[in-house]
Design an enzyme around this catalytic site. Structure first.
Site, PDB file in Angstrom:
ATOM      1  N   GLU A  81       0.828  -1.219   0.000  1.00  0.00           N
ATOM      2  CA  GLU A  81       0.000   0.000   0.000  1.00  0.00           C
ATOM      3  C   GLU A  81       0.857   1.261   0.000  1.00  0.00           C
ATOM      4  OE1 GLU A  81      -3.520  -0.014   2.436  1.00  0.00           O
ATOM      5  OE2 GLU A  81      -3.521   2.167   2.600  1.00  0.00           O
ATOM      6  N   LYS A 257      -8.045  -0.384  10.916  1.00  0.00           N
ATOM      7  CA  LYS A 257      -7.410  -0.870   9.673  1.00  0.00           C
ATOM      8  C   LYS A 257      -6.170  -0.011   9.380  1.00  0.00           C
ATOM      9  CE  LYS A 257      -6.732  -1.208   5.016  1.00  0.00           C
ATOM     10  NZ  LYS A 257      -5.852  -0.378   4.201  1.00  0.00           N
ATOM     11  N   ASP A 273       3.381 -14.009  12.089  1.00  0.00           N
ATOM     12  CA  ASP A 273       2.073 -14.429  11.584  1.00  0.00           C
ATOM     13  C   ASP A 273       1.104 -13.233  11.587  1.00  0.00           C
ATOM     14  OD1 ASP A 273      -0.472 -15.511  11.282  1.00  0.00           O
ATOM     15  OD2 ASP A 273      -0.033 -17.303  12.448  1.00  0.00           O
ATOM     16  N   HIS A 371      -2.683  10.518  -2.412  1.00  0.00           N
ATOM     17  CA  HIS A 371      -2.928   9.229  -3.054  1.00  0.00           C
ATOM     18  C   HIS A 371      -3.008   9.383  -4.564  1.00  0.00           C
ATOM     19  CE1 HIS A 371      -3.486   5.902  -0.361  1.00  0.00           C
ATOM     20  NE2 HIS A 371      -3.987   6.733   0.531  1.00  0.00           N
TER      21      HIS A 371
HETATM   22  C1  MEV Z   1      -6.311   3.507   4.488  1.00  0.00           C
HETATM   23  O1  MEV Z   1      -5.615   2.316   4.156  1.00  0.00           O
HETATM   24  C2  MEV Z   1      -6.295   3.749   5.989  1.00  0.00           C
HETATM   25  C3  MEV Z   1      -7.171   4.913   6.480  1.00  0.00           C
HETATM   26  O2  MEV Z   1      -8.492   4.760   5.982  1.00  0.00           O
HETATM   27  C4  MEV Z   1      -7.143   4.856   7.974  1.00  0.00           C
HETATM   28  C5  MEV Z   1      -8.166   5.751   8.641  1.00  0.00           C
HETATM   29  O3  MEV Z   1      -9.222   6.064   8.060  1.00  0.00           O
HETATM   30  O4  MEV Z   1      -7.903   6.140   9.818  1.00  0.00           O
HETATM   31  C6  MEV Z   1      -6.639   6.236   5.974  1.00  0.00           C
END
Ligand code: MEV
Length: 420
Positions: A81, A257, A273, A371
């Site tokens: 990513e 995430k 892992d 991005h």
């Molecule tokens: C993207 O991979 C991760 C984000 O969405 C995390 C977040 O929203 O805090 C930017």
């Protein structure tokens, strides 16, 4: 600061590798492994998993600016990513004193599930009465771990009401020291199950580690000095963004995430892992009955932002891919850690830094501009732009405000004409 390398991101992969190799005394062979020339042969792959036909490369980068418990560290991160490594490095730079961590120790749980128990509460009592024998039987399975001070230390027995019956579930609490420990725990659970069946009259079904490693918790704390340069509105937005993750599972899933973007990248680079760490993190995030943020954010003195993170961290230095994957071995050398505790602390610090960077960008101008620039760069490469032209293509596309395959192709073609 040794890990604060100006313009690291502007250098070529080879220049970056030379810097890291010099600082960490990487041998020629280790450098070749990182370059990918001698890194990961199909033979190594074939010994790791089944039905191998090749391997699947993932970029390996280094996060800079990290200081954890007063020790500077270069952090290897394996991720596909974009922006993750840059964001971690950037956030670490803003935590001037670095990160401070603590660790509960490496206690893993193994579960032995019993069904068809006539007297579940009587059986629970009998298991505790036999605790010393059970622990001895477990420890007989792993004298090496015991000689290192680890091994089965305690029991925790639960009667659980299932759809069909009351089940008796014994938890073995095993100190796995510097190993992740799944093999040690599973071996003990399988070995001791017949004895537990005998004293309870039940039938053992599952005999397996739990990934909710709630006795292997790492905590990290970082103070970000005046990150909004006195802009109270930006500070308040940051806190509100965090607060939503505390009360809304839809937001908490994305918030966590983002944290796992950093954590998984280091876990993967070190051959640990990733699924075990992810399962543990998300289960722990829901331990209160509601799925929440793994981090906390508070405004401290002098407009500082105080971040903290707490999650299970079942990672080790020995066993599995950590010792068999050539790139993971060099990544471990780059980290220079000697204990699972140190590794866990670094990983948690990266997760916290990642969350800081994500919230700051989201509560500020958003993440899409950065991005889209990366996206434009990738398209430019795809349509054949020369390396020297990449910055120019991205700049022209951004000026046009339209980052699509067609616009970028046109820009690349026009630059080619100009160059001719
Ligand atoms: C993207 O991979 C991760 C984000 O969405 C995390 C977040 O929203 O805090 C930017």
């Amino acid at each position: 600061m040794r890990t604060k390398i100006s313009g690291f991101y502007k250098k070529s992969p080879e220049e970056r590798l030379v810097i890291i190799a010099k600082q960490l005394n990487l041998s020629k062979e280790e450098q070749e492994i990182i370059r990918g020339q001698d890194g990961f042969s199909v033979d190594v792959a074939d010994h790791m998993v089944e039905n191998v036909i090749g391997s699947f490369p993932i970029p390996l980068g280094i996060a800079v600016n990290f200081k954890v418990n007063e020790k500077e560290v270069f952090v290897p991160m394996a991720t596909e990513e974009p922006s993750v490594i840059a964001a971690a490095s950037n956030a670490a730079k803003q935590s001037a004193k670095g990160f401070f961590t603590s660790y509960t120790g490496s206690i893993m749980r193994g579960q032995i599930q019993l069904t068809n128990v006539l007297d579940p509460y009587g059986a629970l009592a009998r298991i505790y009465e036999n605790k010393e024998v059970i622990l001895e039987k477990c420890n007989a399975e792993d004298p090496t771990l015991v000689s290192l001070g680890g091994g089965a230390k305690d029991l925790d027995v639960h009667v659980i009401e299932g759809a069909t019956e009351k089940m008796v579930v014994t938890h073995l609490l095993v100190d796995t020291k510097d190993a992740m420990g799944a093999n040690a725990v599973n071996t003990m659970a399988e070995a001791v199950a017949p004895f537990i069946e005998k004293i309870t009259g039940g039938n053992a079904v599952l005999r397996i580690l739990s990934n909710l490693a709630d006795q292997r918790i790492v905590r990290a704390r970082g103070v970000f000095e005046n990150p909004f340069l006195g802009d109270k509105d930006a500070e308040e937005k940051f806190i509100r963004a965090y607060e939503l993750a505390e009360v809304d599972p839809y937001r908490a899933a994305t918030h966590n995430k983002g944290i796992m973007n950093g954590i998984t990248a280091v876990v993967l680079a070190t051959g640990n892992d990733t699924r075990a760490v992810e399962a543990g993190a998300h289960a722990y995030a829901a331990i209160t009955g509601r799925y929440r943020s793994l981090t906390h954010w508070e405004v401290g003195a002098h407009d500082s932002m105080i971040g903290s993170i707490e999650l299970p961290m079942p990672v080790g230095l020995i066993g599995g891919a950590t010792t068999s994957h050539p790139v993971a071995k060099v990544a471990m050398k780059i980290l220079g850690v000697e204990t699972a505790e140190e590794l866990a602390g670094i990983i948690a610090s990266v997760g916290l830094a990642q969350n800081f960077a994500g919230l700051k960008a989201l509560a500020g101008k958003g993440i899409q501009e950065g991005h889209m620039k990366l996206h434009a760069r990738n398209i430019a490469r795809m349509v054949g732009a020369k390396d020297d032209d990449l910055d120019k293509v991205v700049e022209l596309a951004a000026k046009q405000g339209k980052i699509s395959y067609e616009t970028i192709k046109q820009i690349v073609l026009s630059l080619e004409v100009d160059n001719d």
